[in-house]
Design an enzyme around this catalytic site. Structure first.
Site, PDB file in Angstrom:
ATOM      1  N   ASP A   1       0.811  -1.217   0.000  1.00 55.04           N
ATOM      2  CA  ASP A   1       0.000   0.000   0.000  1.00 55.04           C
ATOM      3  C   ASP A   1       0.846   1.270   0.000  1.00 55.04           C
ATOM      4  O   ASP A   1       0.452   2.301   0.551  1.00 55.04           O
ATOM      5  CB  ASP A   1      -0.969   0.016   1.204  1.00 55.04           C
TER       6      ASP A   1
ATOM      7  N   GLY B   1      -4.541  -4.505  -3.660  1.00 51.91           N
ATOM      8  CA  GLY B   1      -5.559  -3.490  -3.942  1.00 51.91           C
ATOM      9  C   GLY B   1      -4.815  -2.239  -4.366  1.00 51.91           C
ATOM     10  O   GLY B   1      -4.142  -1.614  -3.549  1.00 51.91           O
ATOM     11  N   HIS B   2      -4.862  -1.927  -5.646  1.00 56.42           N
ATOM     12  CA  HIS B   2      -4.096  -0.797  -6.182  1.00 56.42           C
ATOM     13  C   HIS B   2      -5.065   0.300  -6.635  1.00 56.42           C
ATOM     14  O   HIS B   2      -5.955   0.050  -7.445  1.00 56.42           O
ATOM     15  CB  HIS B   2      -3.218  -1.257  -7.352  1.00 56.42           C
TER      16      HIS B   2
ATOM     17  N   PRO C   1      -8.809  -0.818   8.841  1.00 55.67           N
ATOM     18  CA  PRO C   1      -7.969   0.352   9.130  1.00 55.67           C
ATOM     19  C   PRO C   1      -6.508  -0.086   9.153  1.00 55.67           C
ATOM     20  O   PRO C   1      -6.183  -1.127   9.715  1.00 55.67           O
ATOM     21  CB  PRO C   1      -8.424   0.809  10.528  1.00 55.67           C
TER      22      PRO C   1
ATOM     23  N   GLN D   1       1.985  -6.099  -3.154  1.00 51.95           N
ATOM     24  CA  GLN D   1       2.498  -6.200  -1.771  1.00 51.95           C
ATOM     25  C   GLN D   1       3.788  -5.368  -1.659  1.00 51.95           C
ATOM     26  O   GLN D   1       3.954  -4.410  -2.379  1.00 51.95           O
ATOM     27  CB  GLN D   1       2.718  -7.664  -1.363  1.00 51.95           C
TER      28      GLN D   1
ATOM     29  N   LYS E   1       1.745   2.026  -5.126  1.00 55.71           N
ATOM     30  CA  LYS E   1       2.264   1.444  -6.365  1.00 55.71           C
ATOM     31  C   LYS E   1       1.307   1.680  -7.530  1.00 55.71           C
ATOM     32  O   LYS E   1       1.728   1.967  -8.647  1.00 55.71           O
ATOM     33  CB  LYS E   1       2.476  -0.071  -6.197  1.00 55.71           C
TER      34      LYS E   1
ATOM     35  N   GLY F   1     -10.814  -3.166   3.451  1.00 57.77           N
ATOM     36  CA  GLY F   1     -11.403  -2.047   4.175  1.00 57.77           C
ATOM     37  C   GLY F   1     -10.909  -1.915   5.616  1.00 57.77           C
ATOM     38  O   GLY F   1     -11.353  -1.047   6.364  1.00 57.77           O
TER      39      GLY F   1
HETATM   40  P1  GDP Z   1      -0.812   0.223  -3.499  1.00 61.33           P
HETATM   41  O1  GDP Z   1      -1.358  -1.054  -2.981  1.00 61.33           O
HETATM   42  O2  GDP Z   1       0.666   0.351  -3.266  1.00 61.33           O
HETATM   43  O3  GDP Z   1      -1.171   0.478  -4.935  1.00 61.33           O
HETATM   44  O4  GDP Z   1      -1.488   1.361  -2.640  1.00 61.33           O
HETATM   45  P2  GDP Z   1      -3.069   1.497  -2.265  1.00 61.33           P
HETATM   46  O5  GDP Z   1      -3.785   1.982  -3.458  1.00 61.33           O
HETATM   47  O6  GDP Z   1      -3.546   0.270  -1.608  1.00 61.33           O
HETATM   48  O7  GDP Z   1      -2.975   2.579  -1.127  1.00 61.33           O
HETATM   49  C1  GDP Z   1      -2.450   3.833  -1.348  1.00 61.33           C
HETATM   50  C2  GDP Z   1      -3.543   4.865  -1.025  1.00 61.33           C
HETATM   51  O8  GDP Z   1      -2.971   6.148  -0.980  1.00 61.33           O
HETATM   52  C3  GDP Z   1      -4.625   4.942  -2.083  1.00 61.33           C
HETATM   53  O9  GDP Z   1      -5.828   5.298  -1.465  1.00 61.33           O
HETATM   54  C4  GDP Z   1      -4.129   6.065  -2.996  1.00 61.33           C
HETATM   55  O10 GDP Z   1      -5.184   6.699  -3.696  1.00 61.33           O
HETATM   56  C5  GDP Z   1      -3.516   6.978  -1.999  1.00 61.33           C
HETATM   57  N1  GDP Z   1      -2.379   7.796  -2.438  1.00 61.33           N
HETATM   58  C6  GDP Z   1      -1.331   7.468  -3.234  1.00 61.33           C
HETATM   59  N2  GDP Z   1      -0.422   8.483  -3.274  1.00 61.33           N
HETATM   60  C7  GDP Z   1      -0.935   9.460  -2.487  1.00 61.33           C
HETATM   61  C8  GDP Z   1      -0.469  10.742  -2.071  1.00 61.33           C
HETATM   62  O11 GDP Z   1       0.630  11.181  -2.430  1.00 61.33           O
HETATM   63  N3  GDP Z   1      -1.273  11.444  -1.224  1.00 61.33           N
HETATM   64  C9  GDP Z   1      -2.468  10.977  -0.783  1.00 61.33           C
HETATM   65  N4  GDP Z   1      -3.170  11.723   0.031  1.00 61.33           N
HETATM   66  N5  GDP Z   1      -2.934   9.780  -1.134  1.00 61.33           N
HETATM   67  C10 GDP Z   1      -2.173   9.029  -1.961  1.00 61.33           C
HETATM   68  P1  IMO Z   2      -0.896  -4.261  -2.151  1.00 56.26           P
HETATM   69  O1  IMO Z   2      -0.465  -4.842  -3.478  1.00 56.26           O
HETATM   70  C1  IMO Z   2      -0.887  -4.621   2.183  1.00 56.26           C
HETATM   71  C2  IMO Z   2      -0.896  -8.683   3.865  1.00 56.26           C
HETATM   72  C3  IMO Z   2      -2.148  -9.143   4.605  1.00 56.26           C
HETATM   73  C4  IMO Z   2      -1.531 -10.112   5.598  1.00 56.26           C
HETATM   74  C5  IMO Z   2      -0.425 -10.766   4.781  1.00 56.26           C
HETATM   75  C6  IMO Z   2      -0.826 -12.098   4.165  1.00 56.26           C
HETATM   76  O2  IMO Z   2      -2.195  -3.562  -2.192  1.00 56.26           O
HETATM   77  O3  IMO Z   2       0.213  -3.473  -1.550  1.00 56.26           O
HETATM   78  P2  IMO Z   2      -2.392 -12.788   2.144  1.00 56.26           P
HETATM   79  O4  IMO Z   2      -3.840 -12.567   1.901  1.00 56.26           O
HETATM   80  O5  IMO Z   2      -1.502 -12.269   1.077  1.00 56.26           O
HETATM   81  O6  IMO Z   2      -2.069 -14.223   2.467  1.00 56.26           O
HETATM   82  O7  IMO Z   2      -2.066 -11.968   3.497  1.00 56.26           O
HETATM   83  O8  IMO Z   2      -0.090  -9.846   3.766  1.00 56.26           O
HETATM   84  N1  IMO Z   2      -1.130  -8.186   2.481  1.00 56.26           N
HETATM   85  C7  IMO Z   2      -1.085  -6.896   2.129  1.00 56.26           C
HETATM   86  N2  IMO Z   2      -0.906  -5.786   2.863  1.00 56.26           N
HETATM   87  N3  IMO Z   2      -1.014  -4.521   0.850  1.00 56.26           N
HETATM   88  C8  IMO Z   2      -1.165  -5.621   0.089  1.00 56.26           C
HETATM   89  O9  IMO Z   2      -1.168  -5.579  -1.244  1.00 56.26           O
HETATM   90  C9  IMO Z   2      -1.247  -6.879   0.734  1.00 56.26           C
HETATM   91  N4  IMO Z   2      -1.419  -8.149   0.303  1.00 56.26           N
HETATM   92  C10 IMO Z   2      -1.337  -8.938   1.380  1.00 56.26           C
HETATM   93  O10 IMO Z   2      -2.796  -8.066   5.242  1.00 56.26           O
HETATM   94  O11 IMO Z   2      -0.914  -9.423   6.669  1.00 56.26           O
HETATM   95 MG    MG Z   3      -2.897  -1.705  -1.751  1.00 56.88          MG
END
Ligand code: GDP
Ligand code: IMO
Ligand code: MG
Length: 439
Positions: free
Chosen positions: A18, A45-46, A309, A229, A21, A307
């Site tokens: 998260d 979840g991207h 926190p 991840q 990416k 979802g």
């Molecule tokens: P990923 O799994 O690495 O693709 O990241 P996620 O999408 O799961 O989580 C990143 C969250 O931060 C998402 O809700 C993005 O929309 C948000 N995000 C990414 N870059 C920024 C930033 O520079 N500022 C803010 N406020 N949100 C960002």
């Molecule tokens: P993105 O690509 C954050 C975490 C889970 C758990 C562990 C194992 O959005 O960054 P799994 O379901 O893979 O067997 O869970 O890894 N986890 C992530 N945490 N971002 C992710 O993906 C994750 N994918 C798995 O919360 O601790």
């Molecule tokens: Mg993510």
């Protein structure tokens, strides 16, 4: 090689996932021809936000909204139901994904998801807090060679005996992991028929992706690999067992896509201005109380997939130094700087002490990390701004950033010894500052 600066780039999460990416991949996709997922599954979840419109991808590479060819490589585990839902969502938005799926990718079945939850329950304090998407059980079957691949579900005769074997094994495992009060809700023939139907729908997309990708690179196409991840969640180099089941660092590309390591020109690490983690395991810099609440709300730190926190903490340059070493990042993207606004004094973790001794390597093992005390330096924070103000600053470029933020960025670069080439100060595609073109 042509006059292109870099032709094959990997975007890789540097910590616990998260990191942003999805946003980085979307941004870089404007120049890519092909965007590839090479590991993980729909545990990912991207998020991509373009002009306020939000897209969440779990399996489909984020490059799809730039209308690029997208590839799901052999290292990914595929839940066909999720894949078709994403395709349908995209089609309803007017996209026509040019998708290629590896014939050798492994397939997730409904019983994998059930067993994911039961395995977690049986692990007690070693449970990772998985996404319950069946990721671990599917990779386990892959490694023990019980697994079923995309190719198998395209042909009833090939699929039948493998499915029978897997189904019976999983039923036995279910009985071991649960008391018999809970019903095994699956009907063997129903699942078999459902997956034969999935196979029919998948067939037009299925190819030998390693051949496709290597040919594309020979033809000088721009290829972007989208990591899921993060390095600290990886099966080998992460905080085992509190992580996921795939190779999450950039080294996962050769195995997960069939593209040799010497084909990769550039590895971009994605880091966040603070730490976040969803799931269990120690986070030495973790915050609680009002400050954690403030950062969580400002960064909207709630899992994109579940979802939940997210736990938040100060940026940990000790574990990031470790993942910089592993990946040998050529450059970094730093995200979510805006989410720290209004915090008067920011702390940067520079190392850990264990039994009073300053460590020189990140200790990897959760049992040791639990005992570690982080060392910090303090940095002055920056003032809050509206989303519109951050967007305006991004338009103006690096020079327009608050001085305190520039100092924070420089300190991170200095300690990690890596250049931050992309800076993100908001969730939208346009809230991005490029300091160095990497294509
Ligand atoms: P990923 O799994 O690495 O693709 O990241 P996620 O999408 O799961 O989580 C990143 C969250 O931060 C998402 O809700 C993005 O929309 C948000 N995000 C990414 N870059 C920024 C930033 O520079 N500022 C803010 N406020 N949100 C960002
Ligand atoms: P993105 O690509 C954050 C975490 C889970 C758990 C562990 C194992 O959005 O960054 P799994 O379901 O893979 O067997 O869970 O890894 N986890 C992530 N945490 N971002 C992710 O993906 C994750 N994918 C798995 O919360 O601790
Ligand atoms: Mg993510």
């Amino acid at each position: 090689m042509s006059n292109k600066k870099n032709q094959v780039i990997v975007v890789s999460g540097a910590s616990w996932g998260d990191e942003g990416k999805g946003k980085a991949v979307d941004f870089l996709s404007s120049k890519a021809d092909i965007v590839v997922r090479f590991q993980g599954g729909n545990n990912a979840g991207h998020t991509v936000i373009v002009e306020g419109k939000k897209y969440k991808f779990h399996l489909i590479p984020s490059g799809v909204i730039q209308n690029k060819t997208i590839v799901i490589g052999n290292g990914v585990v595929i839940d066909p139901e999720v894949l078709f839902k994403e395709i349908e969502m995209l089609e309803s938005e007017g996209f026509h994904p040019d998708l290629k799926v590896a014939d050798t990718a492994h397939v997730i079945f409904p019983f994998h998801k059930l067993l994911d939850g039961l395995e977690e329950e049986s692990k007690g304090k070693y449970a990772a807090g998985t996404t319950k998407r069946g990721i671990g059980p599917t990779y386990s079957d892959k490694a023990s060679r019980y697994g079923i691949r995309v190719f198998d579900i395209l042909n009833e005769k090939i699929f039948r005996p493998k499915f029978e074997r897997l189904y019976e094994l999983k039923l036995k495992m279910y009985k071991v992991l649960t008391d018999t009060h809970k019903a095994w809700e699956f009907n063997k023939e129903e699942i078999f028929n459902q997956y034969i139907e999935f196979g029919k729908r998948l067939k037009p997309y299925v190819i030998q992706t390693a051949y496709y990708l290597n040919k594309a690179i020979d033809e000088e196409k721009y290829v972007l690999f989208e990591g899921a991840q993060g390095a600290l969640l990886g099966i080998d180099h992460g905080m085992y067992p509190y992580g996921t089941s795939s190779i999450t660092w950039a080294g996962g590309v050769p195995g997960g896509a069939g593209v040799g390591p010497t084909r990769i020109d550039y590895v971009l690490g994605v880091i966040k201005a603070y730490t976040s983690r969803v799931g269990t395991g120690p986070v030495p810099t973790e915050l609680d109380g009002d400050l954690a609440h403030q950062i969580r709300e400002q960064g909207h730190e709630y899992g994109t997939t579940t979802g939940r926190p997210r736990r938040v903490g100060w940026i940990d340059l000790f574990n990031l130094k470790y993942t910089c070493m592993l990946n040998n990042y050529d450059g970094l993207t730093l995200t979510l700087l805006d989410a720290l606004a209004g915090v008067e004094t920011l702390k940067i973790c520079t190392g850990y002490r264990l039994n009073g001794e300053l460590l020189d390597s990140w200790p990897i093992h959760s049992e040791l990390i639990e005992e570690c005390v982080p060392e910090y330096i303090d940095m002055p924070g920056w003032a809050p701004k509206s989303a519109e103000e951050w967007t305006k600053i991004a338009e103006q470029g690096y020079g327009a950033l608050p001085t305190e933020m520039k100092n924070y960025i420089q300190k991170i670069e200095e300690i990690l010894g890596r250049k931050i080439v992309i800076i993100s100060i908001g969730p939208d595609r346009k809230d991005t500052i490029i300091r160095e073109e990497i294509w």
